[in-house]
Design an enzyme around this catalytic site. Structure first.
Site, PDB file in Angstrom:
ATOM      1  N   VAL A  12     -18.419  54.589  21.507  1.00 32.45           N
ATOM      2  CA  VAL A  12     -19.771  54.077  21.754  1.00 32.45           C
ATOM      3  C   VAL A  12     -20.678  54.326  20.548  1.00 32.45           C
ATOM      4  O   VAL A  12     -21.390  53.418  20.083  1.00 32.45           O
ATOM      5  CB  VAL A  12     -20.369  54.702  23.030  1.00 32.45           C
ATOM      6  CG1 VAL A  12     -21.787  54.203  23.243  1.00 32.45           C
ATOM      7  CG2 VAL A  12     -19.503  54.360  24.236  1.00 32.45           C
ATOM      8  N   LYS A 100     -23.152  60.364  31.078  1.00 35.95           N
ATOM      9  CA  LYS A 100     -23.478  60.429  32.514  1.00 35.95           C
ATOM     10  C   LYS A 100     -23.386  61.831  33.080  1.00 35.95           C
ATOM     11  O   LYS A 100     -24.130  62.198  33.985  1.00 35.95           O
ATOM     12  CB  LYS A 100     -22.609  59.475  33.320  1.00 35.95           C
ATOM     13  CG  LYS A 100     -21.131  59.700  33.114  1.00 35.95           C
ATOM     14  CD  LYS A 100     -20.316  58.498  33.574  1.00 35.95           C
ATOM     15  CE  LYS A 100     -18.900  58.596  33.053  1.00 35.95           C
ATOM     16  NZ  LYS A 100     -18.742  58.077  31.705  1.00 35.95           N
ATOM     17  N   GLU A 124     -29.696  54.126  30.192  1.00 41.46           N
ATOM     18  CA  GLU A 124     -29.143  52.874  30.745  1.00 41.46           C
ATOM     19  C   GLU A 124     -27.624  52.831  30.613  1.00 41.46           C
ATOM     20  O   GLU A 124     -26.916  52.377  31.515  1.00 41.46           O
ATOM     21  CB  GLU A 124     -29.757  51.678  29.982  1.00 41.46           C
ATOM     22  CG  GLU A 124     -29.234  50.307  30.392  1.00 41.46           C
ATOM     23  CD  GLU A 124     -29.756  49.851  31.747  1.00 41.46           C
ATOM     24  OE1 GLU A 124     -30.970  49.688  31.894  1.00 41.46           O
ATOM     25  OE2 GLU A 124     -28.931  49.676  32.674  1.00 41.46           O
ATOM     26  N   VAL A 127     -24.572  54.383  33.255  1.00 40.82           N
ATOM     27  CA  VAL A 127     -24.040  53.753  34.473  1.00 40.82           C
ATOM     28  C   VAL A 127     -23.804  52.275  34.208  1.00 40.82           C
ATOM     29  O   VAL A 127     -24.691  51.569  33.727  1.00 40.82           O
ATOM     30  CB  VAL A 127     -25.024  53.887  35.658  1.00 40.82           C
ATOM     31  CG1 VAL A 127     -24.456  53.216  36.905  1.00 40.82           C
ATOM     32  CG2 VAL A 127     -25.367  55.333  35.932  1.00 40.82           C
ATOM     33  N   GLY A 129     -22.066  50.552  32.064  1.00 42.64           N
ATOM     34  CA  GLY A 129     -21.915  50.020  30.711  1.00 42.64           C
ATOM     35  C   GLY A 129     -22.959  48.987  30.365  1.00 42.64           C
ATOM     36  O   GLY A 129     -24.145  49.302  30.233  1.00 42.64           O
ATOM     37  N   ILE A 131     -24.136  46.513  32.144  1.00 41.92           N
ATOM     38  CA  ILE A 131     -24.933  45.898  33.214  1.00 41.92           C
ATOM     39  C   ILE A 131     -26.361  46.423  33.162  1.00 41.92           C
ATOM     40  O   ILE A 131     -26.568  47.629  33.241  1.00 41.92           O
ATOM     41  CB  ILE A 131     -24.332  46.189  34.599  1.00 41.92           C
ATOM     42  CG1 ILE A 131     -22.844  45.838  34.612  1.00 41.92           C
ATOM     43  CG2 ILE A 131     -25.069  45.422  35.663  1.00 41.92           C
ATOM     44  CD1 ILE A 131     -22.160  46.192  35.907  1.00 41.92           C
ATOM     45  N   GLU A 185      -7.535  57.212  31.007  1.00 37.92           N
ATOM     46  CA  GLU A 185      -7.235  58.276  30.059  1.00 37.92           C
ATOM     47  C   GLU A 185      -5.949  58.989  30.451  1.00 37.92           C
ATOM     48  O   GLU A 185      -5.451  58.837  31.564  1.00 37.92           O
ATOM     49  CB  GLU A 185      -8.408  59.259  30.023  1.00 37.92           C
ATOM     50  CG  GLU A 185      -9.640  58.586  29.428  1.00 37.92           C
ATOM     51  CD  GLU A 185     -10.844  59.513  29.414  1.00 37.92           C
ATOM     52  OE1 GLU A 185     -10.719  60.604  28.838  1.00 37.92           O
ATOM     53  OE2 GLU A 185     -11.883  59.132  29.977  1.00 37.92           O
ATOM     54  N   LYS A 200     -22.353  58.683  38.707  1.00 38.03           N
ATOM     55  CA  LYS A 200     -23.099  57.428  38.546  1.00 38.03           C
ATOM     56  C   LYS A 200     -23.933  57.109  39.788  1.00 38.03           C
ATOM     57  O   LYS A 200     -25.076  56.670  39.667  1.00 38.03           O
ATOM     58  CB  LYS A 200     -22.136  56.289  38.223  1.00 38.03           C
ATOM     59  CG  LYS A 200     -21.534  56.439  36.816  1.00 38.03           C
ATOM     60  CD  LYS A 200     -20.398  55.460  36.595  1.00 38.03           C
ATOM     61  CE  LYS A 200     -19.873  55.512  35.169  1.00 38.03           C
ATOM     62  NZ  LYS A 200     -18.618  54.732  35.032  1.00 38.03           N
ATOM     63  N   GLY A 297     -16.636  49.791  27.658  1.00 39.83           N
ATOM     64  CA  GLY A 297     -16.300  49.047  26.452  1.00 39.83           C
ATOM     65  C   GLY A 297     -17.308  49.325  25.370  1.00 39.83           C
ATOM     66  O   GLY A 297     -18.481  49.582  25.630  1.00 39.83           O
TER      67      GLY A 297
END
Lengths: 408, 408
Positions: A12, A100, A124, A127, A129, A131, A185, A200, A297
């Site tokens: 990220v 998170k 933001e 939770v 990704g 959205i 994972e 979340k 992602g």
């Protein structure tokens, strides 16, 4: 020009750095000023990265640089992310996070600290990704009242459930496939036992109420015991099994929990497949609103971080609702035993007559399930408390093969 | 305390007035100040309304009252809504509207006027009722690039399509049912011929690009010729028929059009039933995000108005992207004849052999449709321009019973 720092140069964090570079104009328009990544903090070196010269190892370089207006924290985990975030906020720098676990455990204190220092602590990306869920609740629905949220908040487990249903494969096979594809994972326990979804839904419930629940008050049930027989039963009931995080305002408190549910086909959540995430938000005036998109992602999540960067730098975060959370008082989250659910039950090792007689006795009216296979008994209970359900299950003859709550 | 006026005391305007009354605290928190409706402008009197004493008939009372900071326009239609909105903006009052016709036709000039006068012209309620779509694109996705939008933007027609499929009834029967239930108006032409959806996709395309299309450049096709045979064909193709408004950024311009489409089952839009609306937004970084909810109704729409009232009064609208639109230059919207689509085709009155031979000749490779009933021929074309499709259709033997585009 606003200088920022990124802490944690992983998937990220790396996405954030390259997006800031590649979307200069659009970000400047929205943020109100050009944005430039001055430092990247990581334990490692990245000699082959085009950003190698910005990589540093001493967090104080960031904290002591008055040019740094904002810190992006994408390192994950509680420590030292908590200490770094605290230091940045105290130094009057905005902090944007995708972490998170930190938000769920220490969000309340970090938001208070941000407020005291006149800066933003935004999350933001923590939770769903990509959205745009949290900002939408905090702006568009701020004048409404969010009464319930049901969400598919973990893409890994949703992929596993989709493959179990469509491929007719076992949980273990679907998990192995998800690991091969990089969706799960090596140690998948946070996903499959519901801990990721738990954090979340805690965060979403806090956005809705202003109170963050204690993790210990939020029931989370593993989805690792699900079988293809469960997928089949859900299909016969006209729906699909999904791992659902639920928040609901009730007369005697709020309920917040995570467990696999049979979602009826008329609910759009039943049609959310693969690694997608979705959340259905019930608001008093607006009715049901559903948000759907990529829950993880590099670019979706980094994009959510960037939207927070813009909201912090352009000052619009100041007009968003629920700017700070309180730790929830005792009793705010109802005991799970007092939650009411309908349950699908499958029993083996006793005659259908025996099982159904006992079911009627302990659960009262129960509904039949179409197409029950030979050798097992199945039924759906009416709405009752978890305490009643669990007492009822323990007094059935034979072996309870499955007990799945239904999302109504 | 901020004084506001509501112009048009109908379903939505009435909803706004009662919501402002009933949600004082939540609105004050978000708007940054208490909000009070001082005037309600309507041609009629409402002697039995609890708000009877605020009803006025002279618009100048509002325009000349310096206390009025904001005007809510929920009257619909172009005139006199345009004149009233213009006057209010010139007087330095924010204007919030639910009037999609006015926004689609005169939004560009009204937004410019608002900008010049340092106030807001906001229109969340004009598309998708309660779905927080426009603000989400203008804030959360502002740092991203919206490349495509596909939406079910009209609840009336979606109800009709749902009933035709599930009830096996004709278009006329489903329309009559929708009228009885109050979902369709006595004169349903704006809904069923796609004009309502046309305005809404024009507005969404403008939010995505900053350019509002000319209505004459936006193809809209009626859904009133659909039959139960079409519903059946869509089901055999694994999908459902939906009236879709589409926007897409392409190399040679943007495409914007409205027509009934067969939506494949893997697309969540295929599962949006009844009067619900939904829009799928494809953004460059975030990927596909879908928003789903009630597209109409007193409280959802009034709730969207109130969220705009708060954004205007708290000043956050200033940080939203695409604050003004330009009228789109000639050629910005691609000619519909140059759009590329795949098409489902059903032909009667000629032998299957004749039809398929001709289809292969004029369309090249075509795909079969499972379960084609006796007496007709069916096929699905590959992707080609509307010009090619329409030329191909005209050279088929027999009668073209149906030609439906597929949403890919």
């Amino acid at each position: 020009m606003k200088e920022i720092a990124v802490i944690g140069f992983g998937v990220v964090g790396g996405g954030v750095v390259s997006l800031v570079d590649e979307n200069q104009e659009r970000i400047a328009q929205t943020a109100g000023d050009a944005v430039h990544v001055k430092y990247i903090l990581d334990l490692r070196d990245f000699p082959d990265s085009p950003y190698a010269d910005r990589v540093i190892h001493d967090v104080d370089t960031i904290m002591n640089d008055p040019e740094i207006a904002l810190v992006v924290e994408t390192m994950g985990g509680v420590h030292p992310a908590l200490e770094f975030s605290t230091a940045a906020l105290k130094a009057g720098k905005h902090v944007i996070t995708s972490n998170k676990e930190l938000v769920a455990k220490h969000g309340a204190e970090l938001m208070r600290l941000a407020d005291e220092n006149g800066v933003a602590y935004l999350y933001e990306a923590s939770v769903g990704g990509g959205i745009p869920l949290i900002r939408s609740i905090r702006t568009s629905l701020a004048t409404d009242r969010v009464d319930a949220i049901n969400g598919i908040l973990n893409g890994t487990t949703n992929y596993i459930l989709t493959r179990m249903r469509d491929g007719g494969i076992s949980f273990d096979e679907a998990l192995a496939e998800a690991q091969e594809l990089g969706y799960a994972e090596k140690d998948p326990s946070a996903d499959i036992h519901g801990f990721d979804a738990q954090r979340k839904i805690m965060i979403l419930a806090a956005v809705a109420t202003g109170y963050i629940a204690d993790e210990n008050d939020v029931y989370a049930e593993t989805m690792s015991k699900l079988t293809t027989a469960d997928m089949d039963a859900a299909k016969r009931l006209g729906g699909a099994v999904r791992l659902i995080g639920s928040f609901k305002r009730e007369a005697d408190g709020v309920s917040v929990f995570v467990c696999p549910r049979i979602v009826p086909g008329k609910n759009p959540l039943a049609h959310v497949d693969d690694v997608y995430n979705a959340a259905s938000v019930a608001a008093a005036l607006t009715g049901d609103v559903m948000y759907y998109g990529r829950g993880a992602g590099r670019y979706p999540t980094a994009g959510a971080v960037i939207s927070d960067v813009a909201a912090a730098l352009n000052g619009s975060y100041r007009t968003e609702s629920v700017r700070t959370w309180e730790n929830s008082p005792a009793g705010f989250v109802k005991k799970f035993a007092d939650s009411k659910n309908r349950m699908y039950v499958r029993v083996s090792g006793a005659s259908v007559q025996e099982v159904m007689d006992a079911a009627h006795l302990v659960f009262g009216d129960v509904a039949a399930v179409p197409g029950t296979p030979a050798g097992v008994s199945e039924f759906v209970t009416s709405l009752m408390t978890e305490r009643q359900l669990s007492e009822g299950l323990s007094s059935l003859p034979g072996k309870v093969e499955s007990a799945l709550r239904i999302l109504d």
